[in-house]
Design a protein around this motif. Structure first.
Motif, PDB file in Angstrom:
ATOM      1  N   SER A  72       0.836  -1.207   0.000  1.00  0.00           N
ATOM      2  CA  SER A  72       0.000   0.000   0.000  1.00  0.00           C
ATOM      3  C   SER A  72       0.868   1.253   0.000  1.00  0.00           C
ATOM      4  O   SER A  72       2.030   1.245   0.432  1.00  0.00           O
ATOM      5  N   GLU A  73       0.280   2.325  -0.460  1.00  0.00           N
ATOM      6  CA  GLU A  73       0.957   3.622  -0.458  1.00  0.00           C
ATOM      7  C   GLU A  73       1.280   4.044   0.980  1.00  0.00           C
ATOM      8  O   GLU A  73       2.343   4.601   1.250  1.00  0.00           O
TER       9      GLU A  73
ATOM     10  N   ILE B  30       4.441   2.230   2.210  1.00  0.00           N
ATOM     11  CA  ILE B  30       5.619   2.851   1.603  1.00  0.00           C
ATOM     12  C   ILE B  30       5.931   4.170   2.300  1.00  0.00           C
ATOM     13  O   ILE B  30       7.085   4.459   2.635  1.00  0.00           O
ATOM     14  N   ARG B  31       4.905   4.976   2.573  1.00  0.00           N
ATOM     15  CA  ARG B  31       5.082   6.259   3.261  1.00  0.00           C
ATOM     16  C   ARG B  31       5.702   6.041   4.648  1.00  0.00           C
ATOM     17  O   ARG B  31       6.623   6.750   5.051  1.00  0.00           O
ATOM     18  N   GLN B  32       5.220   5.026   5.378  1.00  0.00           N
ATOM     19  CA  GLN B  32       5.755   4.728   6.714  1.00  0.00           C
ATOM     20  C   GLN B  32       7.219   4.290   6.646  1.00  0.00           C
ATOM     21  O   GLN B  32       8.041   4.716   7.459  1.00  0.00           O
ATOM     22  N   ILE B  33       7.523   3.455   5.669  1.00  0.00           N
ATOM     23  CA  ILE B  33       8.899   2.972   5.521  1.00  0.00           C
ATOM     24  C   ILE B  33       9.842   4.132   5.181  1.00  0.00           C
ATOM     25  O   ILE B  33      10.905   4.288   5.787  1.00  0.00           O
ATOM     26  N   VAL B  34       9.447   4.971   4.245  1.00  0.00           N
ATOM     27  CA  VAL B  34      10.267   6.125   3.860  1.00  0.00           C
ATOM     28  C   VAL B  34      10.444   7.073   5.044  1.00  0.00           C
ATOM     29  O   VAL B  34      11.550   7.555   5.309  1.00  0.00           O
ATOM     30  N   ALA B  35       9.390   7.327   5.804  1.00  0.00           N
ATOM     31  CA  ALA B  35       9.472   8.215   6.961  1.00  0.00           C
ATOM     32  C   ALA B  35      10.439   7.647   7.998  1.00  0.00           C
ATOM     33  O   ALA B  35      11.239   8.391   8.587  1.00  0.00           O
TER      34      ALA B  35
END
Length: 145
Positions: free
Chosen positions: A4-5, A8-13
């Protein structure tokens, strides 16, 4: 595999947070996603503490290690009177560290470990220069301020 988007957002953060946190340090610290932390003690630059000849640097934040504290301390032909509000282990890295308590002196050299119980009133001292790592439990940095 469906990613899910939001994931991905959590991983990048998380990656940005860890990279930024590591970049703020003025010494080498590696934080593994598991929570394991490695510090290159020879890269830690201590800062003056209370008086000339006494310097230290905390190496862990309360976020990283909420129950234990750690840091590096240096004494240069100096002493520091202190009453501990926590249990402490000191691992001598360089030189000779002396702990004076009730007129007695406990002396330790490189590789030696000293345990100091909570509520001990001591003098950290050295005849020349000493560098050591300290580990405290519980980590209550408010008591150190």
């Amino acid at each position: 595999m469906n990613v899910s988007e939001e994931l991905i957002r959590q991983i990048v953060a998380k990656v940005i947070e860890q990279t930024t946190a590591a970049g703020r340090e003025d010494f080498v610290k590696k934080v593994d996603p598991s929570g394991i932390i490695m510090v290159k003690t020879d890269t830690v630059k201590c800062e003056r503490f209370e008086k000339d000849g006494v310097a230290l640097k905390d190496i862990l934040t309360l976020e990283e290690a909420p129950r234990m504290g750690a840091g590096i301390m240096e004494l240069d032909n100096s002493s520091l009177e202190w009453t501990l509000t926590y249990d402490e282990y000191d691992l001598v890295l360089e030189g000779v560290l002396e702990i004076e308590i009730e007129g007695r002196v406990i002396s330790a050299g490189p590789g030696d470990i000293i345990y100091i119980p909570k509520n001990s009133h001591i003098h950290f001292q050295t005849p020349h220069k000493a560098r050591y790592a300290y580990f405290v439990y519980p980590a209550n940095w408010a008591d150190l301020a």
